[in-house]
Motif scaffolding. Sequence first.
Motif: not given
Length: 101
Positions: A10, A30-31, A49
């Motif tokens: 990330q 973002r994850c 994701l």
Amino acid sequence: MSAALFAPVQGEAFTLHGADGPVVATILARCDEHPRTTMPGSDRTAFSLVFSCPAEAVGAFAGGHCLVSHPALGTVGPLYLERILPTGLPPGHAAFQAVFN
């Protein structure tokens, strides 16, 4: 595939290779895991994701099927990415999301 594959990278650079030829340099912004939306008995937790880049870098790419490349992970896909509102990102950025149930 799971969020565990993407979480360590990330904030790193990824390249989106659109089905019609566009190439967009992004970062994995973002994850996120989504345990409440995971189907009972599923082998993995649902996750998403979000890739981000300056809006002017998007060009003709509006989302759709593409390959996602990272120097350490290699190429993943094809994945379907949808352009979303860039909530929580700096002004002037575009965001694309892939969702895995």
